[in-house]
Design a protein around this motif. Structure first.
Motif, PDB file in Angstrom:
ATOM      1  N   PRO A  62       1.117  -1.100  -0.349  1.00  0.00           N
ATOM      2  CA  PRO A  62       0.027  -0.200  -0.490  1.00  0.00           C
ATOM      3  C   PRO A  62       0.870   1.412   0.589  1.00  0.00           C
ATOM      4  O   PRO A  62       0.468   2.070  -0.743  1.00  0.00           O
ATOM      5  CB  PRO A  62      -1.084  -0.160   1.222  1.00  0.00           C
ATOM      6  N   ARG A  63       2.374   1.601   0.240  1.00  0.00           N
ATOM      7  CA  ARG A  63       2.805   2.265   0.782  1.00  0.00           C
ATOM      8  C   ARG A  63       3.469   2.500  -0.533  1.00  0.00           C
ATOM      9  O   ARG A  63       3.552   3.935  -1.209  1.00  0.00           O
ATOM     10  CB  ARG A  63       3.639   2.248   1.460  1.00  0.00           C
ATOM     11  N   VAL A 111      -6.270   0.246  -0.361  1.00  0.00           N
ATOM     12  CA  VAL A 111      -5.489   1.176   0.285  1.00  0.00           C
ATOM     13  C   VAL A 111      -6.073   1.710   1.549  1.00  0.00           C
ATOM     14  O   VAL A 111      -4.959   1.833   2.473  1.00  0.00           O
ATOM     15  CB  VAL A 111      -3.991   2.745  -0.653  1.00  0.00           C
ATOM     16  N   HIS A 154      -6.140  -2.155   3.667  1.00  0.00           N
ATOM     17  CA  HIS A 154      -5.298  -2.797   3.487  1.00  0.00           C
ATOM     18  C   HIS A 154      -6.066  -3.748   4.631  1.00  0.00           C
ATOM     19  O   HIS A 154      -4.910  -4.893   4.183  1.00  0.00           O
ATOM     20  CB  HIS A 154      -4.328  -2.360   2.152  1.00  0.00           C
TER      21      HIS A 154
END
Lengths: 295, 163
Positions: free
Chosen positions: B51-52, B89, B92
């Motif tokens: 997600p980053r 995201v 998540h």
């Protein structure tokens, strides 16, 4: 949840993510609006299309290889049979063409008598269909020629039996074409027998077209050949489109239910001809070996 | 847990190319409406896993490439992708602890949102298509999701042990 609190900056929770989403949504909507309106984005489409080209070739390659393999491993016997069949077919076609030449000359004479503009021969070029699936929302196919070869948006595509469709998105190396069976496709046609003009609309099924604007009293019956009328300005006149399959006349309804079967083998074609009719834009690839003229 | 600093960039790109190949691969006429949205599934998977590093901007660009290869309106798939990536995201951490059936149901929902956005933009632009075109991929996509997770988790595990 616990891990996210331990970190100082968590991009997944920051308001920046929401802002970026809004910006991208806005950008998408602007893109879609512009793309739907004009052709300004054609260069963007072409640039990305070139990047997609290797993938299209990669997907097409196994199919091409398979057909090459089956071609090159055909037995001599089969080849001879095929050759014989083609010879007979060529003889028949040539015989028919002799008559056709005479008719064409006669037609030109009659047109001259009537002071009508004589028909000019159309330039054609053979294009291969790539085994690539395109838009799931429409009946379309991808051909292996693009604006580099002089293809333009709206260009007509025919196969040996009739009209296949028209080019809708011209790329640099490949183009996308819409089949006449697409629900968004309408084609001005006329009944070959009596010149009755109407419009053939795609049904979304590959084997059928419908003629929604035929009045109940019109002279049309099953088995009639529909040819392009040339009125739309996209398709040159006189190419076969479909054969009327059924006519259902419902009393008190203004229009009859007419369905037709496309003359071209829409689901099976491997090769199509692109047509440059006289007066149309674009520049026929005359010097290429595949270019020719429709008699 | 998953290492966030080691972005398996190569793995992601390879899976995306394979996904695009599967998307444009010819299928028989009867099976065509049931082709899963491979790229949508991959985009959800990588958004969940990374997600980053996996930004919605990347998803947007993938959508643009898909738009060109499919000949749809430019921005149509981009819009749908960045919305489902945003949702993924955001959730998540929750989705990672979901048991597989629940995760599959969530993916079904995401795919439905994705198809709805396509349906909506198609409607605004005036493109008509049969309803199976929209529902088929959602159902097959959800059915294929567990398999995809198994394969991709294997790929990712190998990738990490290789690092």
């Amino acid at each position: 949840m616990v891990t996210s609190r331990q970190e100082n900056i968590n991009p997944t929770r920051s308001p920046a993510l929401g802002l970026r989403l809004l910006a991208l949504i806005f950008l998408s909507i602007v893109l879609m609006y512009v793309d739907n309106r004009d052709n300004h984005l054609n260069s963007v489409r072409k640039a990305i299309g070139v990047a997609v080209y290797p993938l299209r070739v990669a997907v097409d390659a196994p199919v091409r290889f398979w057909s090459w393999l089956s071609d090159s491993t055909t037995s001599r016997n089969e080849l001879e049979l095929e050759l014989g069949r083609l010879r007979v077919e060529r003889l028949l076609t040539k015989a028919r063409l002799q008559r056709f030449n005479a008719l064409e000359a006669e037609n030109a004479r009659l047109r001259a008598l009537l002071d009508a503009r004589s028909r000019v021969r159309d330039a054609v070029r053979v294009a291969e269909i790539m085994s690539v699936d395109a838009n799931p929302f429409s009946h379309s196919l991808v051909i292996n020629v693009g604006s580099r070869d002089g293809v333009f948006d709206g260009q007509a595509l025919v196969d040996a039996d009739g009209v296949v469709g028209q080019v809708i998105k011209t790329g640099l190396l490949t183009s996308q074409a819409m089949l006449i069976s697409d629900t968004d496709h309408a084609l001005p046609v006329e009944v070959n027998r009596n010149g009755l003009r109407t419009i053939a609309v795609g049904t979304g099924q590959i084997g059928s077209l419908k003629l929604p604007f035929v009045v109940n009293s019109a002279d049309i019956r099953a088995g009639d050949l529909l040819v392009t009328s040339g009125l739309g300005g996209v398709f040159p006149a006189g190419y076969p489109v479909a054969v009327v399959a059924s006519v259902t006349r419902i009393p008190h309804e203004p229009y009859a239910n007419v369905s037709a079967t496309p003359a071209a083998a829409l689901g099976q074609v491997r090769e199509v001809m692109l047509i440059w009719s006289a007066g149309a834009q674009g520049n026929p690839a005359e010097n290429s070996p595949a270019a020719g003229h429709v008699e | 847990m998953i290492q966030h600093n080691a972005m398996p960039r190569r793995t992601v790109i390879v899976t995306l190319i394979v996904g695009l190949l599967l998307t444009i691969m010819p299928l028989p006429e009867s099976l065509d409406p049931f082709r899963p949205d491979w790229l949508a599934l991959l985009v959800i998977f990588w958004a969940m896993q990374l997600p980053r590093t996996w930004s919605i901007g990347t998803a947007w660009i993938i959508g643009l490439i898909l738009d060109v290869s499919q000949g749809t309106l430019l921005g149509q798939h981009s819009l749908a992708f960045c919305v489902i990536v945003f949702i993924t995201v955001r959730f998540h951490l929750l989705m990672r602890v979901f048991p597989l059936p629940q995760l599959t149901a969530t993916v079904f929902g995401l795919l439905a949102v994705y198809q709805f956005l396509l349906f909506w933009t198609n409607g605004v632009a005036g493109t008509h298509a049969a309803s199976t075109v929209y529902w088929g991929p959602v159902i097959t996509g959800a059915l294929i999701w567990p398999l995809l997770v198994m394969i991709l988790s294997g790929v990712r595990y190998q990738d990490r042990s290789g690092n």
